[in-house]
Design an enzyme around this catalytic site. Structure first.
Site, PDB file in Angstrom:
ATOM      1  N   CYS A   1    -133.221 -24.928 105.698  1.00 21.81           N
ATOM      2  CA  CYS A   1    -132.578 -25.676 106.977  1.00 21.81           C
ATOM      3  C   CYS A   1    -131.418 -26.141 107.283  1.00 21.81           C
ATOM      4  CB  CYS A   1    -133.237 -24.644 108.405  1.00 21.81           C
ATOM      5  SG  CYS A   1    -132.536 -25.642 109.821  1.00 21.81           S
TER       6      CYS A   1
ATOM      7  N   CYS B   1    -133.748 -28.388 109.580  1.00 22.43           N
ATOM      8  CA  CYS B   1    -134.712 -30.098 109.467  1.00 22.43           C
ATOM      9  C   CYS B   1    -135.627 -29.680 108.182  1.00 22.43           C
ATOM     10  CB  CYS B   1    -135.154 -29.458 110.534  1.00 22.43           C
ATOM     11  SG  CYS B   1    -135.826 -27.076 110.705  1.00 22.43           S
TER      12      CYS B   1
ATOM     13  N   CYS C   1    -134.509 -20.280 111.923  1.00 24.29           N
ATOM     14  CA  CYS C   1    -136.058 -21.869 111.292  1.00 24.29           C
ATOM     15  C   CYS C   1    -137.157 -21.579 112.586  1.00 24.29           C
ATOM     16  CB  CYS C   1    -134.842 -22.563 111.375  1.00 24.29           C
ATOM     17  SG  CYS C   1    -135.744 -23.741 111.121  1.00 24.29           S
TER      18      CYS C   1
ATOM     19  N   CYS D   1    -137.345 -25.918 113.959  1.00 28.35           N
ATOM     20  CA  CYS D   1    -135.834 -26.454 115.190  1.00 28.35           C
ATOM     21  C   CYS D   1    -134.706 -24.900 116.008  1.00 28.35           C
ATOM     22  CB  CYS D   1    -134.977 -27.158 114.298  1.00 28.35           C
ATOM     23  SG  CYS D   1    -134.303 -26.137 113.186  1.00 28.35           S
TER      24      CYS D   1
ATOM     25  N   CYS E   1    -129.619 -11.171 105.339  1.00 28.22           N
ATOM     26  CA  CYS E   1    -127.927 -11.622 105.011  1.00 28.22           C
ATOM     27  C   CYS E   1    -127.865 -13.273 106.084  1.00 28.22           C
ATOM     28  CB  CYS E   1    -127.146 -10.975 105.469  1.00 28.22           C
ATOM     29  SG  CYS E   1    -125.426 -11.065 106.184  1.00 28.22           S
TER      30      CYS E   1
END
Length: 205
Positions: A121, A124, A170, A173, A193
């Site tokens: 991510c 984070c 995610c 976060c 995707c």
């Protein structure tokens, strides 16, 4: 790199859920098409991390060599819009914090990387995908047939733009990463995707 294994019974259940609510449509966002093919409809979140918007979450942790260390309870990461804007590029902020979408074939990761590694991510650095599960979908967005661990991504029903899709965020976060569709390759039959600007690639080896 330890190989991520799939629980066959869990996988079968997930594919039944996807196919049970399948809807075919094409999403157009200011000329952007192709990242909304066969669409799972009305699916609820797949893991217990979505039960509360507050408190800690459980994620799978990986070391610098890409090996799974284990599950760890960590604090959720929450910041003000201004703090996220200070940290992220304008594009990454729009995608991850405002559920935006990058134009196809513009992200740096729509092609598989030349080396093995993990995608994390951008907000984070939580591990999201192993490059071993990436494939060429022909859509212009980075595509994977499974996340690195179900604990690290959270699914939400997305009813925007007059259609129903399953959003991938995610877990730590709540950054918007992309959507999952039921038109991927084996062994899962799924296509995650993702937006390249929502991730950072960490090469291994």
């Amino acid at each position: 790199m330890s190989q991520f294994t799939i629980n066959p019974s869990a996988l079968a259940g997930r594919r039944r859920l996807l196919k049970g609510g399948l809807a075919l449509s094409i999403l157009s966002l200011g000329g952007i098409t192709g990242c909304a093919r066969a669409e799972p409809s009305g699916r609820t979140a797949a893991n217990a991390n979505t039960s509360s918007a507050a408190g800690p979450v459980m994620i799978a942790v990986y070391n610098d060599q890409g090996a799974r260390v284990g599950l760890k309870e960590v604090a959720r990461i929450t910041k003000s819009p201004a703090a996220w804007q200070d940290q992220l590029s304008e594009q990454a902020y729009h995608i991850t914090r405002e559920s935006g979408t990058e134009r196809p074939y513009t992200g740096q990761y729509y092609d598989a990387p030349p080396s093995h590694g993990l995608y994390a991510c951008v907000c984070c650095d939580t591990a999201l995908y192993d490059s071993d599960t990436q494939f060429h979908s022909g859509t212009g967005w980075p595509s994977f047939y499974q996340p690195i661990d179900d604990h690290n991504v959270t699914e939400h029903s997305d009813h925007s733009f007059g259609t129903t899709r399953t959003e991938i965020a995610c877990t730590r976060c709540a950054a918007h990463i992309g959507h999952v569709f039921a038109d991927g390759p084996e062994p899962t039959g799924l296509r995650y995707c993702m937006n390249a600007a929502a991730m950072v690639f960490h090469p291994i080896g």
